[in-house]
Scaffold this motif. Structure first.
Motif, mmCIF file in Angstrom:
data_model
loop_
_atom_site.group_PDB
_atom_site.id
_atom_site.type_symbol
_atom_site.label_atom_id
_atom_site.label_comp_id
_atom_site.label_asym_id
_atom_site.label_seq_id
_atom_site.Cartn_x
_atom_site.Cartn_y
_atom_site.Cartn_z
ATOM 1 N N ARG A 10 32.776 43.211 32.332
ATOM 2 C CA ARG A 10 33.435 43.733 31.119
ATOM 3 C C ARG A 10 33.379 45.249 31.068
ATOM 4 N NH1 ARG A 10 30.548 39.345 27.316
ATOM 5 N NH2 ARG A 10 31.789 37.598 28.076
ATOM 6 N N PHE A 13 35.856 46.659 33.526
ATOM 7 C CA PHE A 13 37.249 46.460 33.085
ATOM 8 C C PHE A 13 37.624 47.459 31.995
ATOM 9 C CE2 PHE A 13 40.660 44.416 30.670
ATOM 10 C CZ PHE A 13 41.532 44.073 31.686
ATOM 11 N N SER A 14 36.733 47.650 31.021
ATOM 12 C CA SER A 14 37.131 48.558 29.935
ATOM 13 C C SER A 14 37.059 50.021 30.364
ATOM 14 C CB SER A 14 36.338 48.297 28.656
ATOM 15 O OG SER A 14 34.991 48.485 28.911
ATOM 16 N N PHE A 18 40.199 47.742 35.527
ATOM 17 C CA PHE A 18 40.291 46.594 36.436
ATOM 18 C C PHE A 18 38.882 46.140 36.803
ATOM 19 C CE2 PHE A 18 38.801 48.757 40.220
ATOM 20 C CZ PHE A 18 39.089 50.080 39.954
ATOM 21 N N THR A 19 38.803 44.930 37.331
ATOM 22 C CA THR A 19 37.551 44.455 37.901
ATOM 23 C C THR A 19 37.880 43.367 38.927
ATOM 24 O OG1 THR A 19 35.287 43.792 37.381
ATOM 25 C CG2 THR A 19 37.031 42.645 36.181
ATOM 26 N N VAL A 93 35.729 38.040 31.448
ATOM 27 C CA VAL A 93 35.996 39.485 31.404
ATOM 28 C C VAL A 93 36.521 39.884 30.023
ATOM 29 C CG1 VAL A 93 37.364 41.364 32.397
ATOM 30 C CG2 VAL A 93 36.457 39.568 33.891
ATOM 31 N N SER A 206 41.397 39.927 41.418
ATOM 32 C CA SER A 206 41.170 41.100 40.565
ATOM 33 C C SER A 206 41.879 40.858 39.247
ATOM 34 C CB SER A 206 41.707 42.370 41.228
ATOM 35 O OG SER A 206 43.107 42.271 41.405
ATOM 36 N N HIS A 208 43.616 43.223 36.106
ATOM 37 C CA HIS A 208 43.898 44.591 35.645
ATOM 38 C C HIS A 208 44.583 44.585 34.285
ATOM 39 C CE1 HIS A 208 47.530 43.850 38.286
ATOM 40 N NE2 HIS A 208 48.152 44.405 37.267
ATOM 41 N N THR A 212 47.025 49.840 33.142
ATOM 42 C CA THR A 212 46.426 50.410 34.359
ATOM 43 C C THR A 212 47.513 50.641 35.409
ATOM 44 O OG1 THR A 212 44.442 49.117 33.912
ATOM 45 C CG2 THR A 212 44.643 50.069 36.121
#
Ligand code: AKG
Length: 264
Positions: A10, A13-14, A18-19, A93, A206, A208, A212
């Motif tokens: 998390r 991502f923030s 993305f993660t 996420v 992934s 996003h 992004t």
């Protein structure tokens, strides 16, 4: 590859927009999906449903192949996009109670390494802003069907660009001039340009954010780069008033087409 914990996912991502997570889809499903991607690409539609939009140019063997909502044409592709571990990852996420698929793209970037394989830098919301309210939690899960190495034209993210605002006219998925877009994005002066290639093992994914910036260069390897971009929403999303009948969002009530892949 080890499981990443929810806080780590998390916060990346923030912060970055993305993660990633490895080992979400098992090898036997990936193998079946590969065969069914080839079938759909060849025009073999198991369910009898023809996808709406195709981007396959028989005269240009290196152009990226993009087939919209291919999961509606094939049971195995539907099985992939509905795979519970993908929904659970997205829900973790986003810290969401519900995750629903609302559009899907089958993507094959052929080997051969010419600009036809490029995906121009863009924000997904450039294609979605006429359907969803601006703050809607709509985002993309990108699933690697084969290993994605640095020479395969991996999808690249501009780290932190999720915080640079929405720029409707800067970037274009379909314009292969990736250097031009990057200059325009740099011209925003919104933050340092830090391109992060998303390298994944087969079965990894992934996630996003809608703002992004991302794009990808040519595949200079000898193997196709196969993936699915699955567009998702959580309960914190709302269709724009007046857009209820527009493509993709008009089917949200049809759970056979737009499966809910996570529900708390
Ligand atoms: O596969 C790529 O290189 C780009 C895909 C993309 O634009 C997306 O998943 O939103």
């Amino acid at each position: 590859m080890s499981e990443r914990n929810a806080d780590d996912l998390r916060s990346q991502f923030s912060r970055d927009g993305f993660t990633t997570q490895e080992s979400l889809v098992p090898a036997d499903l990936l193998e079946r999906v590969t065969a069914h991607m080839d079938a759909v690409t060849a025009g073999d539609y198991e369910t009898g449903r023809t996808p709406n939009h195709h981007r396959i140019k028989p005269d240009d063997a290196t152009e990226i192949i993009k087939i919209d909502n291919a999961h509606l044409s094939d049971h195995t592709l539907m099985e992939l996009v509905s795979y519970p571990a993908l929904g659970a990852f997205a829900a973790t996420v986003m810290d969401a109670a519900m995750v629903q698929v609302w559009a899907v793209q089958l993507l094959i970037k052929p080997p051969g390494g010419t600009p036809s394989g490029h995906v121009g830098w863009h924000q997904d919301f450039q294609y979605w802003h006429s359907k969803w309210e601006p703050d809607s939690e709509v985002f993309t899960l990108w699933v690697a069907i084969n290993d994605v190495t640095a020479d395969m034209g991996p999808m690249c993210m501009l780290r932190g660009s999720n915080q640079w605002g929405f720029h409707k006219d800067i970037g274009d998925f379909f314009d292969s001039d990736i250097e031009k877009h990057l200059e325009q994005i740099r011209g925003l002066g919104a933050g340092p340009i830090d391109e992060v290639p998303i390298l994944l093992n087969a079965g990894g994914a992934s996630l996003h954010a809608r703002l992004t910036y991302h794009g990808s260069a040519a595949n200079t390897s000898t193997q196709p780069r196969r993936s699915f971009a699955i567009h998702l929403r959580t309960e914190r999303s709302k269709v724009l008033p007046g857009a209820e009948d527009s493509e993709y969002v008009r089917d949200l009530g049809d759970l056979e087409r737009c499966p809910i892949i996570y529900s708390a």
